[in-house]
Design a protein around this motif. Structure first.
Motif, PDB file in Angstrom:
ATOM      1  N   ILE A 172     -14.897 -10.465  -4.534  1.00 37.76           N
ATOM      2  CA  ILE A 172     -14.923  -9.824  -3.211  1.00 37.76           C
ATOM      3  C   ILE A 172     -13.513  -9.456  -2.780  1.00 37.76           C
ATOM      4  CG2 ILE A 172     -15.508 -10.168  -0.787  1.00 37.76           C
ATOM      5  CD1 ILE A 172     -17.741 -12.050  -1.698  1.00 37.76           C
ATOM      6  N   LEU A 173     -12.561 -10.351  -3.002  1.00 39.20           N
ATOM      7  CA  LEU A 173     -11.169 -10.066  -2.649  1.00 39.20           C
ATOM      8  C   LEU A 173     -10.631  -8.878  -3.448  1.00 39.20           C
ATOM      9  CD1 LEU A 173      -9.762 -13.709  -2.449  1.00 39.20           C
ATOM     10  CD2 LEU A 173     -10.162 -12.142  -0.538  1.00 39.20           C
ATOM     11  N   ALA A 174     -11.015  -8.774  -4.718  1.00 38.76           N
ATOM     12  CA  ALA A 174     -10.578  -7.649  -5.539  1.00 38.76           C
ATOM     13  C   ALA A 174     -11.113  -6.327  -4.981  1.00 38.76           C
ATOM     14  CB  ALA A 174     -11.028  -7.837  -6.984  1.00 38.76           C
ATOM     15  N   PHE A 175     -12.364  -6.338  -4.499  1.00 42.30           N
ATOM     16  CA  PHE A 175     -12.940  -5.125  -3.915  1.00 42.30           C
ATOM     17  C   PHE A 175     -12.232  -4.764  -2.606  1.00 42.30           C
ATOM     18  CE2 PHE A 175     -16.563  -5.676  -6.796  1.00 42.30           C
ATOM     19  CZ  PHE A 175     -16.852  -4.350  -7.090  1.00 42.30           C
ATOM     20  N   VAL A 176     -11.891  -5.763  -1.797  1.00 42.26           N
ATOM     21  CA  VAL A 176     -11.145  -5.498  -0.561  1.00 42.26           C
ATOM     22  C   VAL A 176      -9.777  -4.899  -0.902  1.00 42.26           C
ATOM     23  CG1 VAL A 176     -10.069  -6.561   1.455  1.00 42.26           C
ATOM     24  CG2 VAL A 176     -12.335  -7.298   0.731  1.00 42.26           C
ATOM     25  N   SER A 177      -9.130  -5.441  -1.924  1.00 37.19           N
ATOM     26  CA  SER A 177      -7.840  -4.911  -2.349  1.00 37.19           C
ATOM     27  C   SER A 177      -7.969  -3.468  -2.819  1.00 37.19           C
ATOM     28  CB  SER A 177      -7.273  -5.780  -3.479  1.00 37.19           C
ATOM     29  OG  SER A 177      -6.047  -5.269  -3.944  1.00 37.19           O
ATOM     30  N   ALA A 178      -9.032  -3.168  -3.568  1.00 40.80           N
ATOM     31  CA  ALA A 178      -9.251  -1.798  -4.046  1.00 40.80           C
ATOM     32  C   ALA A 178      -9.476  -0.836  -2.885  1.00 40.80           C
ATOM     33  CB  ALA A 178     -10.453  -1.763  -4.993  1.00 40.80           C
ATOM     34  N   LEU A 179     -10.238  -1.285  -1.874  1.00 44.90           N
ATOM     35  CA  LEU A 179     -10.501  -0.439  -0.708  1.00 44.90           C
ATOM     36  C   LEU A 179      -9.196  -0.102   0.019  1.00 44.90           C
ATOM     37  CD1 LEU A 179     -12.741   0.829   1.088  1.00 44.90           C
ATOM     38  CD2 LEU A 179     -12.709  -1.297   2.415  1.00 44.90           C
ATOM     39  N   CYS A 180      -8.371  -1.126   0.247  1.00 44.15           N
ATOM     40  CA  CYS A 180      -7.087  -0.893   0.917  1.00 44.15           C
ATOM     41  C   CYS A 180      -6.167  -0.039   0.059  1.00 44.15           C
ATOM     42  CB  CYS A 180      -6.419  -2.227   1.244  1.00 44.15           C
ATOM     43  SG  CYS A 180      -7.280  -3.212   2.475  1.00 44.15           S
ATOM     44  N   LEU A 181      -6.224  -0.229  -1.256  1.00 45.60           N
ATOM     45  CA  LEU A 181      -5.382   0.561  -2.155  1.00 45.60           C
ATOM     46  C   LEU A 181      -5.783   2.038  -2.122  1.00 45.60           C
ATOM     47  CD1 LEU A 181      -3.038  -0.328  -3.934  1.00 45.60           C
ATOM     48  CD2 LEU A 181      -4.590  -0.331  -5.886  1.00 45.60           C
ATOM     49  N   GLY A 182      -7.082   2.312  -1.947  1.00 42.67           N
ATOM     50  CA  GLY A 182      -7.531   3.687  -1.825  1.00 42.67           C
ATOM     51  C   GLY A 182      -6.962   4.364  -0.591  1.00 42.67           C
ATOM     52  N   PHE A 183      -6.995   3.655   0.551  1.00 39.68           N
ATOM     53  CA  PHE A 183      -6.415   4.212   1.778  1.00 39.68           C
ATOM     54  C   PHE A 183      -4.892   4.278   1.693  1.00 39.68           C
ATOM     55  CE2 PHE A 183     -10.558   2.790   3.485  1.00 39.68           C
ATOM     56  CZ  PHE A 183     -10.974   4.006   4.025  1.00 39.68           C
ATOM     57  N   TYR A 184      -4.298   3.370   0.935  1.00 37.52           N
ATOM     58  CA  TYR A 184      -2.852   3.424   0.679  1.00 37.52           C
ATOM     59  C   TYR A 184      -2.489   4.711  -0.059  1.00 37.52           C
ATOM     60  CZ  TYR A 184       1.189   2.558  -2.389  1.00 37.52           C
ATOM     61  OH  TYR A 184       2.346   2.672  -3.118  1.00 37.52           O
ATOM     62  N   ASP A 185      -3.295   5.089  -1.063  1.00 35.60           N
ATOM     63  CA  ASP A 185      -3.029   6.316  -1.816  1.00 35.60           C
ATOM     64  C   ASP A 185      -3.141   7.548  -0.924  1.00 35.60           C
ATOM     65  OD1 ASP A 185      -2.500   5.077  -4.236  1.00 35.60           O
ATOM     66  OD2 ASP A 185      -4.594   5.096  -4.870  1.00 35.60           O
ATOM     67  N   ILE A 186      -4.136   7.545  -0.022  1.00 40.48           N
ATOM     68  CA  ILE A 186      -4.288   8.680   0.897  1.00 40.48           C
ATOM     69  C   ILE A 186      -3.079   8.778   1.820  1.00 40.48           C
ATOM     70  CG2 ILE A 186      -5.660   9.596   2.805  1.00 40.48           C
ATOM     71  CD1 ILE A 186      -8.121   8.361   1.506  1.00 40.48           C
ATOM     72  N   SER A 187      -2.667   7.647   2.383  1.00 35.74           N
ATOM     73  CA  SER A 187      -1.504   7.644   3.278  1.00 35.74           C
ATOM     74  C   SER A 187      -0.251   8.110   2.545  1.00 35.74           C
ATOM     75  CB  SER A 187      -1.287   6.240   3.845  1.00 35.74           C
ATOM     76  OG  SER A 187      -2.435   5.775   4.519  1.00 35.74           O
ATOM     77  N   LYS A 188      -0.114   7.698   1.299  1.00 36.21           N
ATOM     78  CA  LYS A 188       1.050   8.105   0.505  1.00 36.21           C
ATOM     79  C   LYS A 188       1.036   9.614   0.250  1.00 36.21           C
ATOM     80  CE  LYS A 188       1.156   6.700  -3.739  1.00 36.21           C
ATOM     81  NZ  LYS A 188       1.272   5.826  -4.921  1.00 36.21           N
ATOM     82  N   LYS A 189      -0.157  10.153  -0.039  1.00 36.55           N
ATOM     83  CA  LYS A 189      -0.273  11.588  -0.284  1.00 36.55           C
ATOM     84  C   LYS A 189       0.097  12.389   0.964  1.00 36.55           C
ATOM     85  CE  LYS A 189      -3.348  14.922  -2.474  1.00 36.55           C
ATOM     86  NZ  LYS A 189      -4.614  15.106  -3.202  1.00 36.55           N
ATOM     87  N   VAL A 190      -0.348  11.918   2.135  1.00 34.63           N
ATOM     88  CA  VAL A 190      -0.034  12.597   3.391  1.00 34.63           C
ATOM     89  C   VAL A 190       1.464  12.511   3.679  1.00 34.63           C
ATOM     90  CG1 VAL A 190      -0.391  12.583   5.888  1.00 34.63           C
ATOM     91  CG2 VAL A 190      -2.331  12.247   4.350  1.00 34.63           C
ATOM     92  N   ALA A 191       2.053  11.324   3.465  1.00 32.45           N
ATOM     93  CA  ALA A 191       3.472  11.126   3.764  1.00 32.45           C
ATOM     94  C   ALA A 191       4.360  11.974   2.863  1.00 32.45           C
ATOM     95  CB  ALA A 191       3.832   9.653   3.625  1.00 32.45           C
ATOM     96  N   LEU A 192       3.976  12.145   1.601  1.00 30.35           N
ATOM     97  CA  LEU A 192       4.816  12.877   0.654  1.00 30.35           C
ATOM     98  C   LEU A 192       4.785  14.381   0.879  1.00 30.35           C
ATOM     99  CD1 LEU A 192       4.139  10.895  -2.635  1.00 30.35           C
ATOM    100  CD2 LEU A 192       6.243  10.948  -1.300  1.00 30.35           C
ATOM    101  N   ARG A 193       3.902  14.865   1.745  1.00 26.66           N
ATOM    102  CA  ARG A 193       3.914  16.290   2.058  1.00 26.66           C
ATOM    103  C   ARG A 193       5.157  16.674   2.846  1.00 26.66           C
ATOM    104  NH1 ARG A 193      -2.115  17.247   4.396  1.00 26.66           N
ATOM    105  NH2 ARG A 193      -1.130  15.989   6.032  1.00 26.66           N
ATOM    106  N   ASP A 194       5.701  15.723   3.617  1.00 25.38           N
ATOM    107  CA  ASP A 194       6.846  16.017   4.480  1.00 25.38           C
ATOM    108  C   ASP A 194       8.076  15.172   4.164  1.00 25.38           C
ATOM    109  OD1 ASP A 194       5.357  17.904   6.055  1.00 25.38           O
ATOM    110  OD2 ASP A 194       4.406  16.208   7.053  1.00 25.38           O
ATOM    111  N   GLY A 195       8.027  14.400   3.106  1.00 26.72           N
ATOM    112  CA  GLY A 195       9.171  13.548   2.783  1.00 26.72           C
ATOM    113  C   GLY A 195       9.350  13.413   1.289  1.00 26.72           C
TER     114      GLY A 195
END
Length: 313
Positions: free
Chosen positions: A5-28
Motif C-alpha cells: 500500500i505504501l508503494a502505491f501511495v509513493s507511486a501516486l505522489c511520484l506521478g503528480f511529482y512528474d506533472i509538477s516537474k513538467k509544468v515547472a520546466l516550461r518556464d525554468g
C-alpha cells in the motif's frame, strides 16, 4: 501488505511529482528548477528535524520524529546523495547530446536491472503473480517509450568521435539509478527512514548549490543591454513547491515501505514506476497529446501489471 500500500501511495505522489516537474520546466532551466525544488524540500524537512532536537519529548513517538544518526549513518547518507545526483547528472548529459530514440528505450529498462540486482544481491524470488505483474508493467513502459519516438523525433546527432562518452553517461545513469534502489533497501534495514530522508535531502541541497554555482559560472546567462523587469521570467514557484511536496511524501512512504522486513525492492520499484500512468493521463486529458490509443493501451498494461503485483504480494 502494508508495504505494498505504501508503494502505491509513493507511486501516486511520484506521478503528480512528474506533472509538477513538467509544468515547472516550461518556464525554468533544469538546473535551477532542480536546485530550487531540493532547497524547498530541505526547508520542509528542517521543521521536523529542529522540533526533534528542540522538543524531543513532544516529537518522540510521533510519525515525524527524526532520530540521530551515528557517523556511519551520516557517511552512508552522503553516499546516497552522491549516488542519486550522479544518476541525474549522467541522465541529463545523455539526454542533451543523444537522440531521444536512444535514450528513451534504454531508460525504460532500468526496472529490469533493479529486478536482476534484487535477485542476485538480496535473493528475492517472485511468485507467478508478481512475475506477471513485473513483466506487464516493465513491458508496457518499454513499449510506450518506443511509441513516443514516432511523434518526438530528435534532431540531436552527436559526432561519432564524441558519441561514446554520452553512451557511457547513459549506461552509467541506468546502472547507478538501478543501484540506487538496491542501496535504499540496504540502508533502510540499518537506519530510521525519517533520519535518512532528512539528512539525505540536506546533503543533496548542499551538493546542488555547489553544482548550480559551478554551472552558472561556466555557462552564464546572456544579459540584454537594457534589461526590463517586464520581460524577466522568474522561477515558477508554485509548481516547484508542488515538486518538493510530492517528492517529500513519495520518498518518505517509499523508505517506510522498504523498512518492512517482508518488502521486496523488485516489487516496490516496479510499482513506483507505475506512477507514470498519472503522467500519461495528464498528457492525454490536458495536453491533448497525439497517439491516444497507443497511450491508453500502455496505461492499461501498466495498470494490469500493478493489479497482478498487488494480488501476488
Amino acid at each position: 501488505m502494508t508495504w505494498v500500500i505504501l508503494a502505491f501511495v509513493s507511486a501516486l505522489c511520484l506521478g503528480f511529482y512528474d506533472i509538477s516537474k513538467k509544468v515547472a520546466l516550461r518556464d525554468g532551466s533544469v538546473v535551477d528548477v532542480l536546485t530550487a525544488s531540493i532547497l524547498i524540500s530541505s526547508c520542509i524537512l528542517l521543521i521536523p528535524l529542529l522540533l526533534s532536537r528542540l522538543a524531543p519529548s513532544m516529537m518522540a513517538g510521533t510519525a515525524f520524529y527524526v532520530p540521530t544518526l551515528d557517523l556511519r549513518g551520516h557517511l552512508l547518507t552522503v553516499l546516497k546523495s552522491v549516488i542519486v545526483l550522479s544518476s541525474w547528472l549522467c541522465a541529463y548529459l545523455a539526454l542533451k547530446h543523444l537522440p531521444i530514440s536512444v535514450v528513451s528505450p534504454w531508460q525504460a529498462t532500468r526496472p529490469m536491472w533493479t529486478l536482476i540486482g534484487a535477485m542476485l544481491i538480496f535473493g528475492e524470488r517472485l511468485n507467478p503473480w508478481q512475475w506477471t505483474g513485473v513483466l506487464l508493467a516493465i513491458g508496457s513502459i518499454f513499449l510506450f517509450s518506443f511509441s513516443s519516438l514516432t511523434r518526438n523525433p530528435s534532431p540531436v546527432t552527436p559526432h561519432p568521435l564524441t558519441a561514446n562518452r554520452y553512451y557511457l553517461a547513459l549506461a552509467l545513469a541506468i546502472i547507478i539509478g538501478a543501484g540506487s534502489g538496491l542501496y535504499d533497501k540496504y540502508i533502510m534495514r540499518l537506519y530510521d527512514h525519517n533520519a535518512v530522508q532528512v539528512y539525505y535531502t540536506l546533503y543533496q541541497a548542499v551538493m546542488m548549490l555547489v553544482f548550480c554555482y559551478i554551472h552558472h559560472r561556466r555557462h552564464p546567462s546572456p544579459v540584454p543591454p537594457h534589461p526590463s523587469p517586464v520581460t524577466r521570467n522568474p522561477l515558477p514557484l508554485i509548481p516547484i513547491s508542488l515538486i518538493s511536496v510530492f517528492l517529500v511524501i513519495s520518498d518518505n512512504v517509499y523508505m517506510l515501505a522498504l523498512q518492512d522486513p517482508d518488502s521486496m525492492i523488485a516489487v516496490v520499484s516496479t510499482i513506483r514506476r507505475g506512477g507514470t500512468v498519472i503522467g500519461f493521463a495528464y498528457g492525454l486529458i490536458f495536453l491533448k497529446e497525439k497517439d491516444p490509443y497507443k497511450k491508453v493501451l500502455c496505461m492499461l498494461g501498466i495498470l494490469a501489471g500493478l493489479i497482478c503485483l498487488a494480488l501476488g504480494s
